[in-house]
Motif scaffolding. Structure first.
Motif, PDB file in Angstrom:
ATOM      1  N   UNK A  40       0.452  -1.323  -0.320  1.00 42.22           N
ATOM      2  CA  UNK A  40       0.159   0.121   0.396  1.00 42.22           C
ATOM      3  C   UNK A  40       0.984   1.166   0.395  1.00 42.22           C
ATOM      4  N   UNK A  41       1.594   1.373   0.289  1.00 45.83           N
ATOM      5  CA  UNK A  41       2.803   2.099   0.519  1.00 45.83           C
ATOM      6  C   UNK A  41       3.462   2.742  -1.214  1.00 45.83           C
ATOM      7  N   UNK A  42       3.515   1.964  -1.714  1.00 51.23           N
ATOM      8  CA  UNK A  42       3.746   2.705  -2.668  1.00 51.23           C
ATOM      9  C   UNK A  42       2.778   2.874  -3.954  1.00 51.23           C
ATOM     10  N   UNK A  43       2.039   2.560  -2.955  1.00 47.89           N
ATOM     11  CA  UNK A  43       0.571   2.550  -4.265  1.00 47.89           C
ATOM     12  C   UNK A  43      -0.203   4.429  -4.116  1.00 47.89           C
ATOM     13  N   UNK A  44       0.854   5.605  -4.747  1.00 49.09           N
ATOM     14  CA  UNK A  44       0.556   6.663  -4.165  1.00 49.09           C
ATOM     15  C   UNK A  44      -0.694   7.175  -4.668  1.00 49.09           C
ATOM     16  N   UNK A  45      -1.396   7.180  -6.051  1.00 52.20           N
ATOM     17  CA  UNK A  45      -3.102   7.567  -6.145  1.00 52.20           C
ATOM     18  C   UNK A  45      -3.737   6.912  -5.699  1.00 52.20           C
TER      19      UNK A  45
ATOM     20  N   UNK B  85     -11.906   1.924   6.950  1.00 53.47           N
ATOM     21  CA  UNK B  85     -11.378   1.581   5.153  1.00 53.47           C
ATOM     22  C   UNK B  85     -11.696   2.812   4.508  1.00 53.47           C
ATOM     23  N   UNK B  86     -11.808   3.810   5.359  1.00 51.61           N
ATOM     24  CA  UNK B  86     -11.163   5.280   4.782  1.00 51.61           C
ATOM     25  C   UNK B  86      -9.596   5.570   5.113  1.00 51.61           C
ATOM     26  N   UNK B  87      -9.531   5.150   6.885  1.00 54.42           N
ATOM     27  CA  UNK B  87      -8.397   5.649   6.775  1.00 54.42           C
ATOM     28  C   UNK B  87      -7.178   4.415   6.374  1.00 54.42           C
ATOM     29  N   UNK B  88      -7.457   3.523   5.926  1.00 54.64           N
ATOM     30  CA  UNK B  88      -6.690   2.663   4.561  1.00 54.64           C
ATOM     31  C   UNK B  88      -6.139   2.997   4.078  1.00 54.64           C
ATOM     32  N   UNK B  89      -6.988   3.950   3.156  1.00 56.63           N
ATOM     33  CA  UNK B  89      -7.148   5.289   1.488  1.00 56.63           C
ATOM     34  C   UNK B  89      -6.352   6.407   1.763  1.00 56.63           C
ATOM     35  N   UNK B  90      -6.544   6.511   2.875  1.00 60.41           N
ATOM     36  CA  UNK B  90      -6.091   8.447   3.329  1.00 60.41           C
ATOM     37  C   UNK B  90      -5.745   8.120   4.455  1.00 60.41           C
TER      38      UNK B  90
ATOM     39  N   UNK C 224      -2.491   8.224   5.726  1.00 62.88           N
ATOM     40  CA  UNK C 224      -1.222   8.168   5.423  1.00 62.88           C
ATOM     41  C   UNK C 224      -0.756   9.599   4.599  1.00 62.88           C
ATOM     42  N   UNK C 225      -2.158   9.950   4.024  1.00 66.34           N
ATOM     43  CA  UNK C 225      -1.612  11.197   3.024  1.00 66.34           C
ATOM     44  C   UNK C 225      -2.348  11.870   3.336  1.00 66.34           C
ATOM     45  N   UNK C 226      -3.853  12.258   3.524  1.00 66.07           N
ATOM     46  CA  UNK C 226      -4.825  13.079   3.368  1.00 66.07           C
ATOM     47  C   UNK C 226      -5.832  12.781   4.301  1.00 66.07           C
ATOM     48  N   UNK C 227      -5.705  12.715   6.202  1.00 63.35           N
ATOM     49  CA  UNK C 227      -6.434  12.597   6.812  1.00 63.35           C
ATOM     50  C   UNK C 227      -8.154  13.562   6.506  1.00 63.35           C
TER      51      UNK C 227
ATOM     52  N   UNK D  73      -6.954  11.037  -4.455  1.00 56.45           N
ATOM     53  CA  UNK D  73      -6.346  11.447  -3.660  1.00 56.45           C
ATOM     54  C   UNK D  73      -4.813  11.261  -4.153  1.00 56.45           C
ATOM     55  N   UNK D  74      -3.508  11.563  -4.098  1.00 59.53           N
ATOM     56  CA  UNK D  74      -2.200  11.534  -3.706  1.00 59.53           C
ATOM     57  C   UNK D  74      -1.578  11.861  -2.399  1.00 59.53           C
ATOM     58  N   UNK D  75      -0.108  11.213  -3.073  1.00 58.48           N
ATOM     59  CA  UNK D  75       0.333  11.565  -2.103  1.00 58.48           C
ATOM     60  C   UNK D  75       1.257  13.139  -1.384  1.00 58.48           C
ATOM     61  N   UNK D  76       0.901  14.005  -2.178  1.00 55.13           N
ATOM     62  CA  UNK D  76       0.734  15.804  -1.609  1.00 55.13           C
ATOM     63  C   UNK D  76      -0.062  15.792  -0.248  1.00 55.13           C
ATOM     64  N   UNK D  77      -1.214  15.449  -0.669  1.00 53.21           N
ATOM     65  CA  UNK D  77      -2.109  15.296   0.122  1.00 53.21           C
ATOM     66  C   UNK D  77      -3.193  16.004  -0.177  1.00 53.21           C
TER      67      UNK D  77
END
Length: 451
Positions: free
Chosen positions: A344-349, A360-365, A367-370, A390-394
C-alpha cells in the motif's frame, strides 16, 4: 401591461424549469451572466465580510490625516482575471501583502454562500496568486465530460471533479494506484472507464479477476493477458517480474553512458529509449486484491506469500520498466497479512468510493490526506460513482466517473482489439477469443417440429 406581465411570468417560469431540468443549459444561457454581475458587484463587500481584506498602506493613512479626508477603506485582493467556463467561473486573485493562500481556502464556504454559487474551491498558482474556481450547479449529479480533453500517452480522463475540471489518471506522474469501494459503490464503473480510456492507447492490459472473470473477461479482446484464479495469477505475476528484469537489461544495454553524451540523453527508463526499441508499457489491473491475499491451507499461504512478494516487487521497481499497477478492493488493510502495508505504501494514487466504515477510509487516506477520510465516509449510498481522489501531496478532490455500461466498455474494447500488443513474456496468458459474431446468437436450440 397585462401582456408584458404574462410574458415576464412565462420567461421566469421557463428559466426556472430549465434550471431544474437542464442546469448546464441554464448556466450557459443565463446563469453565467447573472453570476458574473453578482460577483463583480458584491466583490468588495464580500471580501471584507469574509476577512479577506488588509488595512490600507501607512502612507495612505498619513496622507488622509494631513488632508483631513476620511481614512481609506480596507483593500481586497486584486482581480487579475475573471473567466467563465462551461460549469462556472474561474477567478484569479493577486493577494495583498500579509495575506496567505490558506486564508482564501478557509473562506471558500463563506464565499459560496455570499456569491450564491454551488461550490467554491481554491488553489495557489504561484506565490501571491490564487485561483478560485466556482461552480454554478452540481456538476457531479449528471456527469458530462467536456468535448475537448487533454489526452496524452498514458494520461487517461476517467472522471469529473466537483470544480468542473477533468480528473486524469496519469500513469507517468502517478505510476501505481489503489481504488477502494464497498459493493454497489461504483468501483466497477470507474474501472470500466479506465479500461475504455486505455483501449485506444499503445499499451498492454493485464487483468487479474479472481471472481471467475466476470468483470474483466468480457473485455478480453483488448487484454494481452488475463487470469481468473489465484494459481494463474501467481504464474502471471512472476512472468511480469521476469519481463521487468528483461526490460532493465535492455535499458542497461541502451543507456548510452559516455563522456560525450549529455546527461539529458542518458536512458533511465523506457521513455528515454528510442521509439523503435521501446518496450510496450503494461498496466496491471487487479479486480479484488483480497482474493489474492486470503488463504485457508498451508499451500495457499505459500502461494499467497509469493503473490504479494511479486506485487511488491512490481510496485517498487516496475515504474522505470513501464509496468503500472491499478489495484482494486473493498478493504486493503493489515488484516490481509504481511506485506500488504508495504504494498500500500507504494500505491501513490488513492481513490475511495463509498466505504462501509471509517477504518476502510483510513486505509486509503489516513497516511496521506487525513482530511479526505471524513469526506469519504460522508458519501451517500444513493450516489453511486461518487469518490474521493487523493495522492501523496495531500490534496484531494470529489470526483465522479460518467456511467459506462459493461456493453459500452465491451464495444470500445472490441473496436480497438487490433491495438492489443503481443508481449512474448505474456503469450501463455493471452485470452482465447472467438471472432465477433455478426448477428445475435440464440442461447438454446429450437426443438424440431414433429411430423
Amino acid at each position: 401591461m397585462t401582456r408584458f406581465m404574462v410574458a415576464v411570468v412565462v420567461v421566469v417560469a421557463a428559466a426556472g424549469l430549465l434550471r431544474w431540468r437542464r442546469p448546464a443549459w441554464y448556466w450557459l444561457s443565463l446563469g453565467v451572466t447573472f453570476a458574473t454581475v453578482r460577483v463583480l458587484v458584491r466583490y468588495a463587500s464580500v471580501m471584507d465580510a469574509c476577512g479577506l481584506t488588509v488595512p490600507p498602506a501607512r502612507w495612505r493613512l498619513a496622507l488622509a490625516r494631513m488632508t483631513g479626508r476620511e481614512a481609506p477603506e480596507f483593500r481586497p485582493p486584486r482581480i487579475l482575471r475573471l473567466r467563465p467556463t462551461r460549469t462556472g467561473l474561474v477567478l484569479r486573485l493577486k493577494l495583498k501583502p500579509g495575506q496567505d493562500a490558506f486564508d482564501v481556502a478557509a473562506a471558500t464556504d463563506r464565499l459560496r454562500h455570499s456569491f450564491g454559487l454551488y461550490g467554491v474551491t481554491s488553489r495557489e498558482i504561484r506565490s501571491g496568486v490564487v485561483e478560485v474556481r466556482m461552480t454554478g450547479y452540481d456538476v457531479l449529479k449528471r456527469v458530462q465530460m467536456p468535448a475537448r480533453l487533454d489526452t496524452r500517452p498514458m494520461r487517461i480522463p476517467v472522471a469529473l471533479r466537483e470544480d468542473g475540471s477533468v480528473h486524469y489518471r496519469d500513469y507517468r506522474a502517478v505510476p501505481h494506484g489503489l481504488t477502494l469501494g464497498a459493493t454497489e459503490s461504483g468501483k466497477s464503473v470507474y474501472q470500466r472507464n479506465l479500461v475504455a480510456g486505455l483501449a485506444p492507447h499503445h499499451v498492454a492490459l493485464v487483468g487479474i479477476d479472481c471472481k471467475q472473470g466476470v468483470e474483466l473477461f468480457p473485455l478480453a479482446r483488448r487484454f494481452s493477458a488475463l487470469a481468473d484464479n489465484p494459481d494463474t495469477a501467481l504464474e502471471l505475476l512472476e512472468a511480469l517480474v521476469t519481463h521487468m528484469e528483461e526490460v532493465y537489461q535492455l535499458i542497461r544495454a541502451e543507456q548510452r553512458i559516455s563522456v560525450a553524451v549529455p546527461d539529458a540523453e542518458i536512458a533511465a527508463d523506457i521513455w528515454d529509449l528510442p521509439e523503435d526499441i521501446r518496450p510496450v508499457p503494461v498496466v496491471v489491473l487487479v479486480d479484488e486484491v483480497a482474493e489474492l491475499a486470503l488463504y485457508a491451507t498451508k499451500d495457499e499461504e505459500k502461494r499467497r506469500d509469493r503473490i504479494i512478494t511479486a506485487l511488491v516487487r512490481l510496485a517498487q521497481l516496475g515504474r522505470a520498466s513501464g509496468i503500472y499497477l491499478e489495484i482494486c478492493g473493498q478493504r486493503f488493510g493489515s488484516e490481509l497479512g504481511k506485506g500488504i502495508t508495504m504494498l500500500r505504501a507504494q500505491l501513490t494514487g488513492r481513490t475511495a468510493h463509498r466505504v462501509n466504515d471509517e477504518t476502510s477510509a483510513n486505509m486509503a487516506f489516513g497516511d496521506i490526506a487525513p482530511d479526505a477520510v471524513l469526506a469519504a465516509i460522508q458519501i451517500p449510498a444513493e450516489t453511486r460513482g461518487l469518490a474521493i481522489a487523493a495522492d501523496s501531496t495531500g490534496g484531494w478532490h470529489r470526483v465522479r466517473a460518467p456511467h459506462t455500461s459493461l456493453r459500452e466498455a465491451v464495444n470500445i474494447c472490441n473496436k480497438h482489439a487490433h491495438r492489443t500488443p503481443d508481449v512474448p513474456a505474456l503469450a501463455a496468458f493471452r485470452p482465447a477469443t472467438a471472432a465477433v459474431p455478426s448477428a445475435r446468437v440464440r442461447l438454446s436450440k429450437t426443438a424440431p417440429a414433429s411430423a
